[in-house]
Design an enzyme around this catalytic site. Structure first.
Site, mmCIF file in Angstrom:
data_model
loop_
_atom_site.group_PDB
_atom_site.id
_atom_site.type_symbol
_atom_site.label_atom_id
_atom_site.label_comp_id
_atom_site.label_asym_id
_atom_site.label_seq_id
_atom_site.Cartn_x
_atom_site.Cartn_y
_atom_site.Cartn_z
ATOM 1 N N SER A 148 18.655 53.346 -11.821
ATOM 2 C CA SER A 148 17.500 53.342 -12.749
ATOM 3 C C SER A 148 17.187 54.617 -12.580
ATOM 4 O O SER A 148 17.750 55.563 -11.064
ATOM 5 C CB SER A 148 17.120 52.285 -12.280
ATOM 6 O OG SER A 148 15.836 52.429 -13.169
ATOM 7 N N TYR A 179 10.117 47.612 -6.917
ATOM 8 C CA TYR A 179 11.555 47.705 -7.768
ATOM 9 C C TYR A 179 12.461 49.457 -7.302
ATOM 10 O O TYR A 179 13.683 49.366 -7.404
ATOM 11 C CB TYR A 179 11.018 47.950 -9.153
ATOM 12 C CG TYR A 179 12.542 47.926 -10.271
ATOM 13 C CD1 TYR A 179 13.777 46.689 -10.320
ATOM 14 C CD2 TYR A 179 12.688 49.219 -11.515
ATOM 15 C CE1 TYR A 179 14.587 47.383 -11.381
ATOM 16 C CE2 TYR A 179 13.691 49.602 -12.222
ATOM 17 C CZ TYR A 179 14.482 48.651 -12.346
ATOM 18 O OH TYR A 179 15.544 48.753 -12.845
#
Ligand code: NAP
Length: 264
Positions: free
Chosen positions: A147, A160
């Site tokens: 990501s 995350y």
């Protein structure tokens, strides 16, 4: 070969295993690799969702199997079934992931642990399970869907982002370890992409802040210089390129698909 013969599909004869393949980015990757001629195993937790995606794939044969990537025994059983159905794995795409958010002081141990378990340990577990197949064949591809949160920080997603940064460390280290074995290991780092994760993130922010969905989405998109969300197919195209023979010299890289949000 006559001039009229179609070019061979770039991934013909390869068995690709894609985690989290029932929907979102994973489903787009499964479809793209199938279009390129691979036999694809779709792995996820929900059989019905996997079966629906499986039925729509071109080519084949393909296979679907349920597993929780954070559970090594579950992954081992799924991999045994996948090998039996389609043979040894040539390509592993670690796409399964979850994106929980909370202010840092409200980040519970449970949320922290779940982010690490699914996003980071799940990638480790699947790499360890599949690697013997790649080593035995002296070639292979591992692509980890990280990501932009693996490349920079974002507020309210410390767990995350920590897990995705960890995926990059794993990617780079494993790439070096396998550099002379014919196996490449890379990460693809999308910015906000048009899937359930984004829709859930918008809904969560709307519930927490009382702002409209349009305002929240506009704020997400504002970080992307192209002022748009990424489409799952764009991520799938990058993965397919990394899996093809022509990308054999590309390893240990983190390719940012973010409209220029991250430049490094
Ligand atoms: P999504 O639509 O929510 O899909 C997530 C997939 O992961 C689902 O297929 C889900 O399947 C699977 N999954 C979740 N936990 C799992 C587990 N424990 N074991 C096995 N499978 C599991 O989200 P997405 O946007 O396509 O996300 C795919 C990947 O892209 C993730 O790694 C995510 O972090 C990354 N990413 C997404 C964005 C974005 O904005 N969308 C941006 C950057 C990176 P089941 O629920 O059926 O098991």
């Amino acid at each position: 070969m006559s001039l009229d013969s179609p070019l061979p599909a770039p991934l013909s004869g390869r068995h690709a295993l894609v985690t989290g393949a029932g929907r979102g980015i994973g489903a787009a990757i499964a479809r793209r690799l199938a279009e390129d001629g691979a036999r694809v195993t779709l792995l996820g937790r929900q059989a019905a969702v996997l079966d629906e995606t499986l039925a729509a794939l071109p080519g084949g044969p393909h296979f679907a199997v349920t597993a929780d990537v954070a559970q090594p025994d579950s992954v081992a059983a799924a991999l045994a079934a996948a090998r039996q159905a389609l043979g040894p794995v040539d390509i592993l795409v670690n796409n399964a992931g979850q994106a929980g958010s909370a202010p840092f002081l409200k980040t519970s141990m449970a949320l922290w642990q779940r982010m690490l378990d699914v996003n980071l340990s799940g990638t480790f577990v699947c790499c360890q399970a599949v690697l013997p197949d790649l080593l035995a064949q002296g070639r292979g591809r591992i692509v980890n869907i990280a990501s932009t949160a693996a490349q920079k920080g974002y507020a309210y997603v410390a767990a995350y982002a920590a897990a995705k940064h960890g995926v990059v460390g794993l990617t780079r280290s494993l790439a070096l370890e396998l550099a002379r074995q014919g196996i490449t290991v890379n990460a693809v780092c999308p910015g906000y992409t048009d899937t359930d994760i984004l829709r859930e993130g918008v809904a969560h922010a709307v519930a927490k802040t009382g702002r409209s969905p349009e305002e929240v989405q506009a704020e997400f998109v504002a970080g992307n210089p192209q002022r748009r969300v990424i489409q799952p197919r764009e991520v799938a195209d990058a993965v397919a390129w990394l899996c093809a023979d022509g990308a054999g010299s590309v390893t240990g890289q983190c390719i940012s698909l973010s409209g220029g949000e991250v430049m490094a």
